[in-house]
Design an enzyme around this catalytic site. Structure first.
Site, short mmCIF file in Angstrom:
data_model
loop_
_atom_site.label_atom_id
_atom_site.label_comp_id
_atom_site.label_asym_id
_atom_site.label_seq_id
_atom_site.Cartn_x
_atom_site.Cartn_y
_atom_site.Cartn_z
N ASP A 97 0.79 -1.23 0.00
CA ASP A 97 0.00 0.00 0.00
C ASP A 97 0.82 1.28 0.00
O ASP A 97 0.38 2.33 0.44
CB ASP A 97 -0.91 -0.01 1.23
CG ASP A 97 -0.11 -0.28 2.52
OD1 ASP A 97 1.12 -0.08 2.50
OD2 ASP A 97 -0.71 -0.69 3.52
N GLU A 119 -1.07 -8.97 -0.95
CA GLU A 119 -1.59 -8.33 0.28
C GLU A 119 -2.75 -7.40 -0.07
O GLU A 119 -2.82 -6.25 0.38
CB GLU A 119 -0.49 -7.57 1.03
CG GLU A 119 -0.79 -7.32 2.49
CD GLU A 119 0.30 -6.53 3.21
OE1 GLU A 119 0.36 -5.30 3.04
OE2 GLU A 119 1.12 -7.14 3.92
N GLU A 133 -1.86 5.15 3.18
CA GLU A 133 -1.90 3.75 2.76
C GLU A 133 -3.31 3.23 2.48
O GLU A 133 -3.51 2.45 1.56
CB GLU A 133 -1.21 2.85 3.80
CG GLU A 133 0.30 3.04 3.89
CD GLU A 133 0.74 4.20 4.76
OE1 GLU A 133 -0.14 4.92 5.32
OE2 GLU A 133 1.96 4.42 4.89
N HIS A 210 7.23 4.78 12.86
CA HIS A 210 7.47 5.59 11.65
C HIS A 210 6.21 6.17 11.02
O HIS A 210 6.31 6.99 10.12
CB HIS A 210 8.21 4.76 10.59
CG HIS A 210 7.38 3.71 9.93
ND1 HIS A 210 6.49 3.98 8.91
CD2 HIS A 210 7.27 2.38 10.15
CE1 HIS A 210 5.89 2.86 8.52
NE2 HIS A 210 6.33 1.87 9.26
N ARG A 212 3.31 7.96 9.28
CA ARG A 212 3.16 9.36 8.87
C ARG A 212 2.11 10.11 9.71
O ARG A 212 2.32 11.27 10.08
CB ARG A 212 2.78 9.39 7.38
CG ARG A 212 2.69 10.73 6.74
CD ARG A 212 2.49 10.58 5.25
NE ARG A 212 3.71 10.12 4.59
CZ ARG A 212 4.57 10.91 3.96
NH1 ARG A 212 4.34 12.21 3.88
NH2 ARG A 212 5.66 10.43 3.40
N HIS A 243 14.01 4.19 12.28
CA HIS A 243 13.73 4.41 10.86
C HIS A 243 14.65 5.54 10.37
O HIS A 243 15.02 6.42 11.14
CB HIS A 243 12.26 4.82 10.72
CG HIS A 243 11.74 4.84 9.31
ND1 HIS A 243 12.07 5.83 8.41
CD2 HIS A 243 10.91 4.00 8.65
CE1 HIS A 243 11.47 5.59 7.25
NE2 HIS A 243 10.76 4.48 7.37
C1 UD1 Z 1 7.06 4.49 3.48
C2 UD1 Z 1 5.61 4.17 3.08
C3 UD1 Z 1 4.88 3.50 4.22
C4 UD1 Z 1 5.66 2.30 4.74
C5 UD1 Z 1 7.08 2.73 5.08
C6 UD1 Z 1 7.90 1.51 5.48
C7 UD1 Z 1 4.45 5.72 1.56
C8 UD1 Z 1 3.67 6.97 1.44
N1 UD1 Z 1 4.91 5.43 2.79
O1 UD1 Z 1 6.99 5.47 4.53
O2 UD1 Z 1 3.60 3.07 3.77
O3 UD1 Z 1 5.01 1.82 5.89
O4 UD1 Z 1 7.69 3.31 3.92
O5 UD1 Z 1 9.06 1.89 6.15
O6 UD1 Z 1 4.64 5.05 0.59
N2 UD1 Z 1 14.71 7.53 4.27
C9 UD1 Z 1 16.09 7.36 4.12
N3 UD1 Z 1 16.55 6.14 3.65
C10 UD1 Z 1 15.72 5.11 3.34
C11 UD1 Z 1 14.34 5.30 3.51
C12 UD1 Z 1 13.85 6.50 3.96
O7 UD1 Z 1 16.86 8.24 4.38
O8 UD1 Z 1 16.21 4.04 2.93
C13 UD1 Z 1 14.20 8.82 4.77
C14 UD1 Z 1 14.23 9.95 3.72
O9 UD1 Z 1 14.57 11.13 4.35
C15 UD1 Z 1 12.80 10.00 3.22
C16 UD1 Z 1 12.04 9.64 4.49
O10 UD1 Z 1 12.83 8.67 5.15
O11 UD1 Z 1 12.46 11.27 2.72
C17 UD1 Z 1 10.64 9.10 4.26
O12 UD1 Z 1 10.65 8.00 3.34
P1 UD1 Z 1 9.29 7.66 2.53
O13 UD1 Z 1 9.46 6.46 1.70
O14 UD1 Z 1 8.79 8.90 1.82
O15 UD1 Z 1 8.23 7.39 3.67
P2 UD1 Z 1 8.25 6.36 4.87
O16 UD1 Z 1 7.84 7.13 6.08
O17 UD1 Z 1 9.49 5.59 4.88
N1 UDP Z 2 12.39 -4.55 9.92
C1 UDP Z 2 13.75 -4.80 9.69
N2 UDP Z 2 14.68 -4.06 10.36
C2 UDP Z 2 14.32 -3.07 11.23
C3 UDP Z 2 12.95 -2.82 11.44
C4 UDP Z 2 12.01 -3.56 10.76
O1 UDP Z 2 14.11 -5.69 8.90
O2 UDP Z 2 15.21 -2.44 11.83
C5 UDP Z 2 11.38 -5.33 9.16
C6 UDP Z 2 10.27 -5.96 9.98
O3 UDP Z 2 10.63 -7.27 10.40
C7 UDP Z 2 9.11 -5.98 9.01
C8 UDP Z 2 9.35 -4.75 8.14
O4 UDP Z 2 10.71 -4.40 8.32
O5 UDP Z 2 9.12 -7.12 8.17
C9 UDP Z 2 8.45 -3.63 8.55
O6 UDP Z 2 8.84 -2.46 7.93
P1 UDP Z 2 8.25 -1.05 8.35
O7 UDP Z 2 7.83 -1.07 9.78
O8 UDP Z 2 9.23 -0.04 7.92
O9 UDP Z 2 7.00 -0.89 7.38
P2 UDP Z 2 5.45 -1.30 7.49
O10 UDP Z 2 5.36 -2.77 7.67
O11 UDP Z 2 4.85 -0.51 8.62
O12 UDP Z 2 4.88 -0.85 6.18
#
Ligand code: UD1
Ligand code: UDP
Length: 380
Positions: A97, A119, A133, A210, A212, A243
């Site tokens: 999502d 999913e 999401e 994490h 939003r 995160h």
């Molecule tokens: C995204 C997804 C969320 C999911 C989450 C899993 C959307 C809108 N959100 O949220 O559904 O639950 O991923 O973790 O699709 N960043 C880094 N390195 C990385 C990843 C992220 O630096 O490898 C930082 C960056 O500053 C980036 C911020 O995290 O701008 C947010 O990343 P983003 O993918 O936009 O949203 P998430 O909160 O990670």
């Molecule tokens: N996870 C990981 N390392 C971490 C934290 C989470 O491998 O330090 C894994 C966790 O086991 C799960 C997934 O990441 O499978 C969840 O990711 P996240 O919470 O970022 O996203 P969401 O599931 O909320 O979309």
């Protein structure tokens, strides 16, 4: 004749959850598997691909610090389209999502390529939570040809939205395939602090956050609650794999400075994270995937959200929705720490999300989509 199946994904949880399906597609002679990462996440995505040994065929490299929802969507549309034209896949597979999923599924639909949604059918019933999401999943369902619902609850959600039941297979969640495969490998900790906690048998509370919709005041409340809990239970180790999002870190980490029983780590490799989950006493999280994994390891999970699209483990009594109110978080964790019978009532290993055969069922359903075989009986 082999059919080309293109899996498109962009974030850590998608990478974990598509990995078993990509492996199963690679092993199926009917399909040629192609992978595209959007690069919505960067380090957190690359880490998972490396663990599962997946080298993406295409990388759209959309990541930018401080990316907005619209910038991710715009870049994915713009950069995926030429790949769809060049590769001409017979189906595009997406998972979950995220913004990557919404954009990739609509882009494939616009190119009249059948979309397979892993999913499918999770619903919180509130379009603003989880944000964005819930909207992403509903948008994706509208353009999907084959819905791979993890549970009968998610199938029923789709049927209620007038989606043809013949296009839905109940597979179990592929995260359980990934989890079982990974836990079995018993990957040791590389972080010395975690290795020491394991050696000494110290009681651990694992925390991830994490979401939003929790950014800002709610997440600062989480930080204050963690500080209060660390001070109330000095023998307990709190571990927060943080995160990468700076918005999350700036809200929570200042409250944890100088606390000797709090360990903050970079995102842990999946093998280490699952090991830590299995070794923890309590899991406190707002994650979707962790809500699915921890119950199957028999861990009480407190979910810092007002609602959930994953009601199965709540119904089973292993997950409790506690919201983000600071005092409520302190009270709910304290109750688990202080009341053994309450703890025992939640510490039940339940597997409502899967049996480890979700990837196999997913590939069988894809074969049926193309008239190549029969489905496997639904996950019950
Ligand atoms: C995204 C997804 C969320 C999911 C989450 C899993 C959307 C809108 N959100 O949220 O559904 O639950 O991923 O973790 O699709 N960043 C880094 N390195 C990385 C990843 C992220 O630096 O490898 C930082 C960056 O500053 C980036 C911020 O995290 O701008 C947010 O990343 P983003 O993918 O936009 O949203 P998430 O909160 O990670
Ligand atoms: N996870 C990981 N390392 C971490 C934290 C989470 O491998 O330090 C894994 C966790 O086991 C799960 C997934 O990441 O499978 C969840 O990711 P996240 O919470 O970022 O996203 P969401 O599931 O909320 O979309």
């Amino acid at each position: 004749m082999t059919l080309k199946v293109m899996t498109v994904y962009g974030t850590r949880p998608e990478a974990i959850k598509v990995a078993p399906v990509v492996k199963a597609l690679e092993a199926c002679p009917d399909f040629e598997s192609t992978t595209v990462v959007t690069g919505q996440h960067r380090e957190m995505l690359d880490q998972v691909n490396a663990i599962f040994g997946i080298v993406p065929d295409h990388d759209l490299d959309v990541f930018a610090h401080g990316q907005t929802l619209n910038s991710i969507m715009a870049k994915v549309f713009d950069r995926l389209d030429p790949v769809l034209v060049q590769e001409r896949p017979d189906a595009v597979v997406v998972q979950g999502d995220t913004s990557t999923v919404a954009a990739a599924s609509i882009a494939a639909f616009y190119r009249q390529i059948p979309v397979v949604h892993i999913e499918a059918g999770l619903r919180s019933g509130d379009i603003s939570s989880p944000f964005p999401e819930e909207a992403n999943r509903k948008l994706t369902s509208q353009v999907t040809a084959l819905h791979l619902a993890p549970t009968s609850t998610s199938r029923d959600n789709l049927v209620r939205e007038d989606i043809d039941a013949a296009t839905i297979a109940v597979t179990g969640n592929t995260v359980i395939d990934a989890l079982l495969h990974t836990v079995e490998q018993q990957i040791p900790f590389t972080d010395a602090r975690l290795a020491e906690a394991e050696r000494s048998g110290r009681s651990v509370m694992l925390v991830t956050t994490h979401r939003r919709e929790n950014w800002g005041g709610a997440m600062e409340g989480v930080g204050r609650a963690l500080k209060a809990l660390a001070q109330r239970y000095p023998e307990q180790l709190l571990v927060l794999p943080a995160h990468r999002n700076p918005i999350v870190r700036e809200a929570v980490l200042p409250y944890l400075m100088g606390l000797g029983n709090v360990v903050v780590t970079e995102p842990l490799a999946y093998g280490e994270f699952t090991r830590l989950m299995a070794a923890s006493k309590i899991v406190l999280t707002d994650s979707g995937g962790v809500q699915e994994e921890a119950p199957s390891l028999g861990k009480p999970v407190l979910v810092m959200r007002e609602n959930t699209e994953r009601p199965e483990a709540v119904d089973a009594g292993t997950v409790r929705l506690i919201g983000t109110d600071e005092q409520r978080i302190v009270d709910e964790v304290s109750r688990l720490m202080d009341d053994d019978s309450h703890y025992a009532s939640m510490a039940n290993a339940v597997n409502p999300y899967g049996d480890g055969r979700a990837a196999e069922r997913s590939v069988a359903a894809m074969r049926q989509l193309f008239g190549l075989g029969e489905r496997i009986a639904d996950f019950a």
